[in-house]
Design a protein around this motif. Structure first.
Motif, mmCIF file in Angstrom:
data_model
loop_
_atom_site.group_PDB
_atom_site.id
_atom_site.type_symbol
_atom_site.label_atom_id
_atom_site.label_comp_id
_atom_site.label_asym_id
_atom_site.label_seq_id
_atom_site.Cartn_x
_atom_site.Cartn_y
_atom_site.Cartn_z
ATOM 1 N N ILE A 1 -1.593 -0.758 -1.003
ATOM 2 C CA ILE A 1 -1.644 -1.746 -1.425
ATOM 3 C C ILE A 1 -0.829 -2.064 -2.671
ATOM 4 N N THR B 1 -6.104 -2.246 6.183
ATOM 5 C CA THR B 1 -4.392 -2.440 5.448
ATOM 6 C C THR B 1 -4.315 -3.743 5.872
ATOM 7 N N SER C 1 -7.347 0.768 -4.119
ATOM 8 C CA SER C 1 -6.119 2.068 -4.475
ATOM 9 C C SER C 1 -7.167 3.085 -4.790
#
Length: 363
Positions: free
Chosen positions: A61, A210, A250
């Protein structure tokens, strides 16, 4: 014309996948030189995928959001270790203890991610070096807390994890109370290869998460930032807030990834388990063909397989080729840092090439 087109496609494929192709060749040579059995190598690869892939996926990301490779994964790993130390103090094991550790890590990971994001927002364009230095700084604070504050400000008296003087945690903490808690929850054995179904299911959920988040509005904002931050700002995207969200996600994923990693290992090296987390995860995703501006789930999976295959076979390959397994250890340490340098150089060269091509086309 068709032959020329196929040749051009092959050249472009090799050019765009130089690093994965190079490491595939190195791994193939290492497998042959190591003389290890294929079932053993496959078993180790599955084990290392289970152990490391969650951490590698947590890098995607920030890359998509144009923040480069997040070396500050080490900070998220520390949040996960705080959760594990807490359940060890409370003596809660099994799958209950594992999920409690994940729950305890959440506020720490969110706080650490928010702080990291705030700092990275002040160093736009230099996120990678900033996150690397932040990781070193955080390691100093972490050691201060667990070497000096435990037993003084933080009242932990458990002789199993506290140093004999009563102040500071021991260098190694036994995590057998949660070892394989996730891996053994649901697993099967296929031709001698243990496949931890539930652990891989959790990793699969992260892949789906994701893909899902990158298709949402916030995911489109991440992509817009990755393409051009200034254009995204003109389009009305809150740049700082979006970047903050990317790095916080993250960091939280890194905390959970470190918990998964250590439940597989069964031992927490209190002051060193987190040290190489960022470096090895970054090296793995780069081996898979990612760059500082582009990373996919496929890059993470392929890179983890190739990078850790090299880790598996290099000691035996070094022993068989040079009579010293330590040669293999030195080689794989060299690879971990070398692949990062190589990928960054290739990215810089490609960036300069594209810039020169754009200038020529304008002329």
């Amino acid at each position: 014309m068709k032959k020329y087109s196929s040749q051009k496609a092959a050249i472009n494929f090799i050019k765009n996948n130089t690093v994965p192709i190079l490491f595939f060749i190195i791994c193939l040579g290492g497998v042959i030189a190591s003389k290890l059995s294929i079932p053993y190598i496959l078993n180790e690869i599955v084990n290392r995928l289970d152990r490391n892939l969650f951490l590698v996926l947590s890098l995607i990301i920030p890359v998509v959001a144009g923040m480069g490779l997040n070396f500050a994964l080490v900070i998220g790993a520390m949040a996960g270790q705080i959760g594990l130390i807490t359940i060890k103090v409370l003596n809660i094991g099994g799958i209950t203890g594992l999920f409690l550790a994940a729950l305890i890590s959440i506020p720490f990971a969110l706080l650490f991610g928010y702080g990291t994001g705030k700092i990275l927002n002040r160093t736009k364009g230099k996120e990678m070096i900033t996150s690397l230095i932040l990781g070193f700084f955080a390691m100093g604070l972490y050691q201060l807390v667990f070497l000096l504050f435990v037993g003084t400000i933080i009242p932990i008296k458990n002789p199993e994890i506290v140093l004999p003087g009563g102040v500071g945690l021991k260098n190694a903490i036994d995590l057998t109370i949660i070892q394989y808690a996730l891996d053994d929850l649901l697993s099967i054995n296929v031709m001698g290869i243990k496949i931890p179904i539930f652990s891989l299911f959790i990793i699969g959920l992260l892949c789906l998460f994701t893909k899902f988040i990158l298709k949402t509005k916030i995911g489109q904002d991440f992509r817009a930032l990755g393409q051009d931050m200034h254009v995204a700002e003109v389009a009305g995207i809150d740049v700082d807030r979006t970047r903050l969200m990317a790095i916080t996600i993250s960091t939280l994923l890194a905390a959970w990834g470190q918990i998964i990693f250590l439940q597989n290992i069964g031992t927490l090296q209190t002051y060193s388990s987190h040290e190489q987390v960022g470096m090895f995860a970054v090296a793995a995703i780069l081996v898979g063909g990612a760059t500082v501006t582009r990373a996919t789930i496929g890059n993470a999976i392929l890179g983890t397989i190739l990078f850790h295959t090299l880790f598996i076979v290099s000691p035996n390959a070094g022993k068989n080729l040079f009579g010293d397994p330590q040669i293999g250890e030195f080689f794989r340490s060299f690879v971990a840092y070398g692949v990062i340098a190589l990928s960054l150089v290739l990215h810089a060269m490609q960036k300069n090439f594209d810039a020169n091509a754009n200038v020529e086309s304008m002329e």
